[in-house]
Design a protein around this motif. Structure first.
Motif, PDB file in Angstrom:
ATOM      1  N   TRP A  65       0.813  -1.213   0.000  1.00 45.87           N
ATOM      2  CA  TRP A  65       0.000   0.000   0.000  1.00 45.87           C
ATOM      3  C   TRP A  65       0.849   1.266   0.000  1.00 45.87           C
ATOM      4  CZ3 TRP A  65      -4.710  -0.153  -1.507  1.00 45.87           C
ATOM      5  CH2 TRP A  65      -5.498  -1.282  -1.290  1.00 45.87           C
ATOM      6  N   GLN A  66       2.173   1.117  -0.071  1.00 44.45           N
ATOM      7  CA  GLN A  66       3.089   2.261  -0.133  1.00 44.45           C
ATOM      8  C   GLN A  66       2.956   3.179   1.084  1.00 44.45           C
ATOM      9  OE1 GLN A  66       5.468   3.110  -3.252  1.00 44.45           O
ATOM     10  NE2 GLN A  66       5.369   1.039  -2.449  1.00 44.45           N
ATOM     11  N   LEU A  67       2.822   2.577   2.268  1.00 43.95           N
ATOM     12  CA  LEU A  67       2.846   3.349   3.505  1.00 43.95           C
ATOM     13  C   LEU A  67       4.298   3.628   3.877  1.00 43.95           C
ATOM     14  CD1 LEU A  67       0.165   1.402   5.597  1.00 43.95           C
ATOM     15  CD2 LEU A  67      -0.156   3.471   4.238  1.00 43.95           C
ATOM     16  N   PRO A  68       4.654   4.850   4.224  1.00 41.89           N
ATOM     17  CA  PRO A  68       6.064   5.166   4.505  1.00 41.89           C
ATOM     18  C   PRO A  68       6.589   4.546   5.798  1.00 41.89           C
ATOM     19  CG  PRO A  68       4.671   7.066   4.905  1.00 41.89           C
ATOM     20  CD  PRO A  68       3.798   6.037   4.255  1.00 41.89           C
ATOM     21  N   SER A  69       5.684   4.135   6.695  1.00 34.83           N
ATOM     22  CA  SER A  69       6.115   3.478   7.932  1.00 34.83           C
ATOM     23  C   SER A  69       5.219   2.272   8.182  1.00 34.83           C
ATOM     24  CB  SER A  69       6.051   4.441   9.121  1.00 34.83           C
ATOM     25  OG  SER A  69       4.728   4.920   9.296  1.00 34.83           O
ATOM     26  N   TYR A  70       5.733   1.322   8.947  1.00 34.91           N
ATOM     27  CA  TYR A  70       4.955   0.112   9.197  1.00 34.91           C
ATOM     28  C   TYR A  70       5.071  -0.300  10.654  1.00 34.91           C
ATOM     29  CZ  TYR A  70       9.178  -2.806   9.408  1.00 34.91           C
ATOM     30  OH  TYR A  70      10.369  -3.377   9.767  1.00 34.91           O
ATOM     31  N   TRP A  71       4.037  -1.012  11.091  1.00 30.33           N
ATOM     32  CA  TRP A  71       4.036  -1.608  12.425  1.00 30.33           C
ATOM     33  C   TRP A  71       4.132  -3.109  12.256  1.00 30.33           C
ATOM     34  CZ3 TRP A  71       0.800  -4.868  15.340  1.00 30.33           C
ATOM     35  CH2 TRP A  71       1.058  -4.878  16.718  1.00 30.33           C
ATOM     36  N   ASP A  72       5.052  -3.731  12.942  1.00 31.24           N
ATOM     37  CA  ASP A  72       5.310  -5.164  12.805  1.00 31.24           C
ATOM     38  C   ASP A  72       4.744  -5.892  14.011  1.00 31.24           C
ATOM     39  OD1 ASP A  72       6.180  -7.581  11.951  1.00 31.24           O
ATOM     40  OD2 ASP A  72       8.291  -7.056  11.800  1.00 31.24           O
ATOM     41  N   GLY A  73       3.717  -6.699  13.795  1.00 34.65           N
ATOM     42  CA  GLY A  73       3.146  -7.443  14.908  1.00 34.65           C
ATOM     43  C   GLY A  73       1.764  -7.963  14.587  1.00 34.65           C
ATOM     44  N   GLN A  74       1.091  -8.463  15.621  1.00 33.53           N
ATOM     45  CA  GLN A  74      -0.242  -9.033  15.474  1.00 33.53           C
ATOM     46  C   GLN A  74      -1.188  -8.401  16.486  1.00 33.53           C
ATOM     47  OE1 GLN A  74       0.068 -13.296  15.787  1.00 33.53           O
ATOM     48  NE2 GLN A  74       1.500 -13.464  14.066  1.00 33.53           N
ATOM     49  N   ILE A  75      -2.391  -8.063  16.032  1.00 30.48           N
ATOM     50  CA  ILE A  75      -3.393  -7.441  16.899  1.00 30.48           C
ATOM     51  C   ILE A  75      -4.599  -8.373  16.981  1.00 30.48           C
ATOM     52  CG2 ILE A  75      -4.705  -5.344  17.360  1.00 30.48           C
ATOM     53  CD1 ILE A  75      -3.057  -3.983  15.153  1.00 30.48           C
ATOM     54  N   PRO A  76      -4.833  -9.015  18.113  1.00 29.47           N
ATOM     55  CA  PRO A  76      -6.006  -9.905  18.230  1.00 29.47           C
ATOM     56  C   PRO A  76      -7.277  -9.111  18.491  1.00 29.47           C
ATOM     57  CG  PRO A  76      -4.750  -9.928  20.268  1.00 29.47           C
ATOM     58  CD  PRO A  76      -3.991  -9.063  19.312  1.00 29.47           C
ATOM     59  N   GLY A  77      -8.380  -9.565  17.877  1.00 33.42           N
ATOM     60  CA  GLY A  77      -9.682  -8.978  18.134  1.00 33.42           C
ATOM     61  C   GLY A  77     -10.375  -9.701  19.271  1.00 33.42           C
ATOM     62  N   ASN A  78     -11.667  -9.473  19.421  1.00 38.70           N
ATOM     63  CA  ASN A  78     -12.406 -10.120  20.509  1.00 38.70           C
ATOM     64  C   ASN A  78     -12.940 -11.477  20.057  1.00 38.70           C
ATOM     65  OD1 ASN A  78     -14.142  -8.149  18.921  1.00 38.70           O
ATOM     66  ND2 ASN A  78     -15.711  -9.434  19.849  1.00 38.70           N
ATOM     67  N   TRP A  79     -13.136 -12.361  21.008  1.00 38.63           N
ATOM     68  CA  TRP A  79     -13.741 -13.663  20.713  1.00 38.63           C
ATOM     69  C   TRP A  79     -15.191 -13.471  20.349  1.00 38.63           C
ATOM     70  CZ3 TRP A  79     -10.773 -17.689  19.887  1.00 38.63           C
ATOM     71  CH2 TRP A  79      -9.547 -17.779  20.524  1.00 38.63           C
ATOM     72  N   THR A  80     -15.687 -14.187  19.341  1.00 36.26           N
ATOM     73  CA  THR A  80     -17.063 -14.055  18.912  1.00 36.26           C
ATOM     74  C   THR A  80     -17.598 -15.413  18.469  1.00 36.26           C
ATOM     75  OG1 THR A  80     -18.559 -12.766  17.500  1.00 36.26           O
ATOM     76  CG2 THR A  80     -16.510 -13.526  16.508  1.00 36.26           C
ATOM     77  N   THR A  81     -18.903 -15.516  18.312  1.00 33.83           N
ATOM     78  CA  THR A  81     -19.544 -16.768  17.908  1.00 33.83           C
ATOM     79  C   THR A  81     -20.368 -16.541  16.670  1.00 33.83           C
ATOM     80  OG1 THR A  81     -19.713 -17.411  20.236  1.00 33.83           O
ATOM     81  CG2 THR A  81     -21.056 -18.646  18.678  1.00 33.83           C
ATOM     82  N   SER A  82     -20.341 -17.509  15.784  1.00 37.75           N
ATOM     83  CA  SER A  82     -21.087 -17.402  14.533  1.00 37.75           C
ATOM     84  C   SER A  82     -22.581 -17.492  14.777  1.00 37.75           C
ATOM     85  CB  SER A  82     -20.648 -18.526  13.581  1.00 37.75           C
ATOM     86  OG  SER A  82     -21.406 -18.476  12.398  1.00 37.75           O
ATOM     87  N   LYS A  83     -23.345 -16.779  13.928  1.00 38.04           N
ATOM     88  CA  LYS A  83     -24.799 -16.903  13.969  1.00 38.04           C
ATOM     89  C   LYS A  83     -25.191 -18.123  13.159  1.00 38.04           C
ATOM     90  CE  LYS A  83     -25.231 -11.877  14.089  1.00 38.04           C
ATOM     91  NZ  LYS A  83     -25.669 -10.681  13.345  1.00 38.04           N
ATOM     92  N   THR A  84     -26.058 -18.933  13.706  1.00 36.57           N
ATOM     93  CA  THR A  84     -26.480 -20.149  12.992  1.00 36.57           C
ATOM     94  C   THR A  84     -27.826 -19.953  12.315  1.00 36.57           C
ATOM     95  OG1 THR A  84     -27.471 -20.981  15.019  1.00 36.57           O
ATOM     96  CG2 THR A  84     -25.207 -21.625  14.565  1.00 36.57           C
TER      97      THR A  84
END
Length: 323
Positions: A304-323
């Motif tokens: 994406w041609q961003l001049p700076s970057y962040w190296d790592g992983q960001i976890p979201g919240n736990w969720t459950t699928s709708k059935t």
């Protein structure tokens, strides 16, 4: 993704082009270089066979269409151009494709045509010459698909912008502890659509598709991929090979496209582990939780041609699928 219309292209239109790297802004380009590529291909090369079949059908049945050997190959918008460029080169290496990617302005049109690029992208095992030529007829007479329109231009364009001007070595890491802390607490998600698990043709591979709305509140633009953690499994699922990285800016839904504002991430995950398949099936049925993980690195920022970057992983919240 914006709708494409061949009638909307005229002198002055802005299109997108893959060519050699390092072409200067202002350079004028014409087609014709592709003929050498085809003629230098060995007789067993699938690409050369396809091109010869396509040209035979064009000459005999569609002579008014532009010859591929003499054409410039263009895309109607930046989204499709970046996605094709990534699938063709970047994800196949640890750094990037050596091809350049440019925005160009049309200066002259002699002939122009648009077709479905997918029709000339493969040869099936055992496919006959007759079947190839029938597919070529479809290519030359049918409207292009919305996802993969390929524009063939006999004429001239001028380079307006280098979309890969920043080399991967020029993109620097973010080294700010306060920004780092904010980034790690900035991902939320919920289910927003139909999710499914499919067996592939040989029943030994599975394709999981989960539709999530993922929102952020980031202090800086980021780029990365959406990985997936299934509750109870140690391994995180990575997006299917060739999936382009997303771009994330400020407080907004994560999006695979520049123009997509609904935030639905239709990320495919492919695997062949039966244990993972059972866990994925339970997720789809709402019996096991999952959470998205934004995986960021320098390669995604380069895309994406961003001049700076962040190296790592960001976890979201736990969720459950709708059935």
């Amino acid at each position: 993704m914006p709708k494409f219309s061949l009638e909307s292209i005229d002198v002055g239109s802005h299109l997108y082009l893959t060519a050699a790297p390092g072409i200067e802004v202002g350079t004028r380009l014409r087609g014709g270089h592709f003929r050498d590529t085809v003629e230098q291909g060995v007789v067993t090369d699938h690409g050369s066979i396809l091109e010869i079949a396509w040209e035979l059908v064009r000459m005999r049945e569609f002579p008014s269409r532009p010859c591929r050997f003499a054409a410039l190959f263009l895309w109607p918008d930046e989204v499709r151009a970046r996605a094709w460029h990534y699938r063709q080169g970047i994800f196949e290496s640890e750094t990037s494709s050596q091809r350049g990617l440019y925005q160009v302005e049309v200066e002259r049109i002699c002939r122009i045509w648009a077709a479905d690029m997918n029709l000339i992208s493969y040869i099936r095992d055992g496919e006959t010459v007759g079947a190839l030529m029938q597919r070529a007829r479809q290519y030359w007479k049918s409207a292009p698909s919305e996802r993969t329109p390929e524009i063939l231009l006999h004429g001239q364009v001028r380079v307006r912008k280098n979309l890969r001007e920043l080399g991967i070595e020029q993109i620097v890491p973010i080294q700010d502890a306060s920004v780092d802390a904010l980034i790690r607490e900035s991902l939320w998600s919920d289910l927003s659509g139909h999710s499914c698990l499919q067996s592939q043709s040989d029943d030994s591979r599975y394709l999981l598709s989960l539709q999530m709305t993922v929102t952020t509140d980031l202090p800086t633009p980021l780029a990365g991929w959406i990985g997936l953690e299934l509750e109870g499994l140690n391994e995180m699922l990575r997006p299917r090979r060739g999936t382009e990285p997303i771009i994330v800016t400020g407080h907004a839904p994560l999006s695979y496209r520049l123009d997509d504002e609904n935030g639905v991430c239709k990320t495919p995950y492919e695997f062949n582990d039966p244990v993972v398949a059972d866990a994925a099936r339970e997720c789809v049925l709402g019996k096991r939780r999952f959470r998205p993980v934004l995986i960021c690195n320098r390669e995604a920022a380069h895309y994406w041609q961003l001049p700076s970057y962040w190296d790592g992983q960001i976890p979201g919240n736990w969720t459950t699928s709708k059935t």
